[in-house]
Design an enzyme around this catalytic site. Structure first.
Site, PDB file in Angstrom:
ATOM      1  N   ARG A  51      -8.699   2.041   5.362  1.00  0.00           N
ATOM      2  CA  ARG A  51      -9.593   2.172   4.081  1.00  0.00           C
ATOM      3  C   ARG A  51     -10.383   3.575   4.465  1.00  0.00           C
ATOM      4  NH1 ARG A  51      -9.714  -3.296   5.337  1.00  0.00           N
ATOM      5  NH2 ARG A  51      -8.735  -4.700   3.650  1.00  0.00           N
ATOM      6  N   LYS A  56     -13.045  -5.332   6.501  1.00  0.00           N
ATOM      7  CA  LYS A  56     -13.873  -6.074   5.817  1.00  0.00           C
ATOM      8  C   LYS A  56     -14.248  -7.486   6.622  1.00  0.00           C
ATOM      9  CE  LYS A  56     -12.376  -4.731   1.508  1.00  0.00           C
ATOM     10  NZ  LYS A  56     -11.732  -5.064  -0.114  1.00  0.00           N
ATOM     11  N   HIS A  94      -7.492   6.050  -1.278  1.00  0.00           N
ATOM     12  CA  HIS A  94      -6.939   4.597  -1.622  1.00  0.00           C
ATOM     13  C   HIS A  94      -5.358   4.802  -1.809  1.00  0.00           C
ATOM     14  CE1 HIS A  94      -7.684   0.562  -1.104  1.00  0.00           C
ATOM     15  NE2 HIS A  94      -7.175   0.223  -2.445  1.00  0.00           N
ATOM     16  N   ARG A 153      -3.609   5.253   1.186  1.00  0.00           N
ATOM     17  CA  ARG A 153      -3.204   3.910   1.803  1.00  0.00           C
ATOM     18  C   ARG A 153      -2.188   3.292   1.058  1.00  0.00           C
ATOM     19  NH1 ARG A 153      -5.813  -0.691   4.333  1.00  0.00           N
ATOM     20  NH2 ARG A 153      -6.066  -2.342   2.956  1.00  0.00           N
ATOM     21  N   HIS A 193      -5.302  -6.808   5.264  1.00  0.00           N
ATOM     22  CA  HIS A 193      -5.309  -7.767   4.230  1.00  0.00           C
ATOM     23  C   HIS A 193      -5.441  -9.193   4.803  1.00  0.00           C
ATOM     24  CE1 HIS A 193      -3.113  -4.678   1.343  1.00  0.00           C
ATOM     25  NE2 HIS A 193      -4.108  -4.645   1.558  1.00  0.00           N
ATOM     26  N   TYR A 238       2.934  -4.281  -2.861  1.00  0.00           N
ATOM     27  CA  TYR A 238       3.567  -2.995  -2.472  1.00  0.00           C
ATOM     28  C   TYR A 238       5.194  -2.930  -2.580  1.00  0.00           C
ATOM     29  CZ  TYR A 238      -1.052  -1.582  -0.918  1.00  0.00           C
ATOM     30  OH  TYR A 238      -2.345  -1.266  -0.944  1.00  0.00           O
TER      31      TYR A 238
END
Length: 298
Positions: free
Chosen positions: A149, A173, A244, A247, A270, A279
């Site tokens: 990210r 995250k 993004h 990414r 993730h 994806y």
């Protein structure tokens, strides 16, 4: 109200590990809610499920996207649960509030040839050795090579890079740490930046930041976005995209190359495999488009 927001922001940062971007968005959502309460002559004590639904309905009526409604619901649910624990609310009015499912759309991605042309454009722009051009080359190379990210990129320190093994340590995250490999082109861009670029910009304010702005401070997300937009814009036929988008492109190209879905999930950081599975739909959609264009009986 500001004191409450400041305390909640601290909670989000220190105990929940929320990113600056998420915290800023949540606080903006709560300010909207507080303004809604003030317009009705109400205070925080008067917050009910009915009031929350009215606020969200007003948000939807103003044309907000479903993703905005989903985020606002998540923001208020996090806030009211915290407020109950802090004794600011007697009960949790948002406990039964349902988070609307955001409609998932297939992200725009570069074709592999477009991605290679974007990297070539960045490399060409850095040939004269301009420090900012060297930095911008590293930005696009690392984003595409690793799929990290943009906030993770800007948060990198020099010590987070293992140049010998071509690995980058990323704090993602929820303060979850992961290690992501990168290839030789990104390693070349990194070497050029560290030797010829960063040294020219570093100041006493730079600290250990890997990427620097023109004044020597840690690069911010906005500057990184600008670098990506300008680089991709140089590629004919490429969709307009920011970090993004790179990414998304990295993830799609990994899957198109046969990478295992769970490996891609780990690389991207993730928490849910369902997020990574988006994806696979992109890859299949691209294959279908090629088939329809090229096959005589499509």
């Amino acid at each position: 109200m500001q004191a409450i927001l400041d305390e909640f922001d601290e909670y989000l940062a220190l105990q929940c590990g929320r990113s600056v971007h998420t915290r800023r968005a949540y606080l903006g959502d709560l300010r909207s809610l507080f303004a809604f309460l003030a317009d009705r002559g109400s205070s925080l004590d008067a917050l009910t499920l009915s009031v929350l639904r009215s606020w969200l309905a007003a948000t939807a009526g103003a044309g907000a996207a479903r993703t905005t409604l989903a985020r606002r619901t998540s923001a208020v649910k996090a806030f009211t649960a915290w407020a109950v624990r802090r004794g600011l609310l007697a009960g949790d009015p948002a406990a039964r509030l349902q988070v609307p499912k955001a409609r998932r759309t297939l992200p725009a991605v570069l074709r592999q040839d477009q991605a290679l042309r974007a990297m070539a454009a960045a490399e060409s722009g850095a040939e004269q050795g301009d420090p900012l051009a060297l930095r911008d080359r590293l930005i696009v190379e690392l984003l595409y090579a690793t799929g990290i990210r943009v906030s993770e990129l800007c948060g990198l320190d020099v010590d987070d890079i293992d140049t010998g093994h071509r690995l980058v340590r990323v704090l993602g995250k929820g303060n979850k740490q992961r290690t992501v490999p990168f290839g030789q082109p990104a390693a070349d861009a990194l070497h050029a930046w560290l030797v010829d670029g960063r040294r020219a910009l570093v100041t006493a304010e730079s600290g250990h930041a890997l990427l620097l702005g023109a004044r020597g401070r840690r690069l911010d997300v906005r500057q990184a976005r600008t670098a990506v937009h300008q680089t991709v814009a140089a590629v004919d036929g490429a969709p307009d995209m920011g970090p993004h988008g790179l990414r998304h492109s990295a993830a799609t190209h990994l899957l198109e190359g046969g990478a295992d879905l769970r490996v891609v999930q780990e690389l991207l950081g993730h928490s849910s495999l369902a997020t990574t599975q988006l994806y696979t739909h992109v890859a299949v959609a691209r294959l279908r488009a090629v088939h329809e264009r090229a096959h005589p009986r499509a």
